[in-house]
Scaffold this motif. Structure first.
Motif, PDB file in Angstrom:
ATOM      1  N   VAL A 127      -0.850  -1.949  -4.423  1.00 44.00           N
ATOM      2  CA  VAL A 127       0.174  -2.181  -5.439  1.00 44.00           C
ATOM      3  C   VAL A 127       0.618  -3.640  -5.417  1.00 44.00           C
ATOM      4  O   VAL A 127       0.523  -4.320  -4.389  1.00 44.00           O
TER       5      VAL A 127
ATOM      6  N   ARG B 129       3.881  10.910  -3.065  1.00 46.32           N
ATOM      7  CA  ARG B 129       3.432   9.558  -2.733  1.00 46.32           C
ATOM      8  C   ARG B 129       4.341   8.940  -1.676  1.00 46.32           C
ATOM      9  O   ARG B 129       5.557   9.123  -1.699  1.00 46.32           O
TER      10      ARG B 129
ATOM     11  N   TYR C 128      -3.415   3.595  -2.223  1.00 43.75           N
ATOM     12  CA  TYR C 128      -3.276   2.785  -3.432  1.00 43.75           C
ATOM     13  C   TYR C 128      -2.745   1.397  -3.084  1.00 43.75           C
ATOM     14  O   TYR C 128      -1.757   1.268  -2.364  1.00 43.75           O
TER      15      TYR C 128
ATOM     16  N   TRP D 127       0.853  -1.188   0.000  1.00 43.65           N
ATOM     17  CA  TRP D 127       0.000   0.000   0.000  1.00 43.65           C
ATOM     18  C   TRP D 127       0.893   1.244   0.000  1.00 43.65           C
ATOM     19  O   TRP D 127       1.885   1.321   0.727  1.00 43.65           O
TER      20      TRP D 127
ATOM     21  N   SER E 246       8.208   3.153  -5.036  1.00 39.13           N
ATOM     22  CA  SER E 246       7.089   3.010  -5.961  1.00 39.13           C
ATOM     23  C   SER E 246       7.493   2.303  -7.258  1.00 39.13           C
ATOM     24  O   SER E 246       6.692   1.535  -7.814  1.00 39.13           O
TER      25      SER E 246
ATOM     26  N   TRP F 252      -0.862  -0.948 -10.107  1.00 43.10           N
ATOM     27  CA  TRP F 252      -1.450  -0.029  -9.145  1.00 43.10           C
ATOM     28  C   TRP F 252      -2.962  -0.004  -9.290  1.00 43.10           C
ATOM     29  O   TRP F 252      -3.488  -0.058 -10.412  1.00 43.10           O
TER      30      TRP F 252
ATOM     31  N   TYR G 203       7.042  -1.570  -7.957  1.00 38.44           N
ATOM     32  CA  TYR G 203       5.733  -2.175  -8.139  1.00 38.44           C
ATOM     33  C   TYR G 203       5.233  -1.943  -9.564  1.00 38.44           C
ATOM     34  O   TYR G 203       5.320  -0.832 -10.095  1.00 38.44           O
TER      35      TYR G 203
END
Length: 126
Positions: A97, A45, A95, A36, A110, A116, A113
């Motif tokens: 992932v 983010r 979000y 997440w 990020s 999403w 991943y």
């Protein structure tokens, strides 16, 4: 191609709890590290939590450690984020992932991943 659909977001008072769910389809769920991330208004983010393919070795950001718990049910192709003792600073879009990795030594960035979800809004009122 993996599709991820989050649910469970909403409005909650500070100190309250929410449980987010993420249902996966289109791939072999048990082969993906799940996690997440969140994006708060005006902020970048941020990693929240991740869990290995077999449910072990969970990790979480310092900002949520002791309050949030990630878990997964491979039989249901679903990952969860239990959020307790919510604070106003937890307000964000969350979000789900999915990514492929041989180890959980990282999996907090990020770019690690591949898939999403669309995100679910969590709003904590003070």
């Amino acid at each position: 191609q993996v599709q991820l659909v989050e649910s469970g977001g909403g409005l909650v008072q500070a100190g309250g709890s929410l449980r987010l769910s993420c249902a996966a389809s289109g791939g072999t769920f048990s082969s993906y590290v799940m996690g997440w991330f969140r994006r708060a208004p005006g902020k970048s983010r941020e990693f929240v939590a991740a869990i290995s393919v077999n449910g072990g070795d969970p990790k979480s950001a310092d900002s949520v450690k002791g309050r949030f718990t990630i878990s997964r049910d491979n039989a249901k192709n679903t990952v969860y984020l239990q959020m307790n003792s919510l604070k106003s600073e937890d307000t964000a879009v969350y979000y789900c992932v999915a990514g492929v990795a041989d180890t959980m030594s990282t999996m907090t960035l990020s770019y690690e991943y591949d898939y999403w979800g669309q995100g679910t809004q969590v709003t904590v009122s003070s």
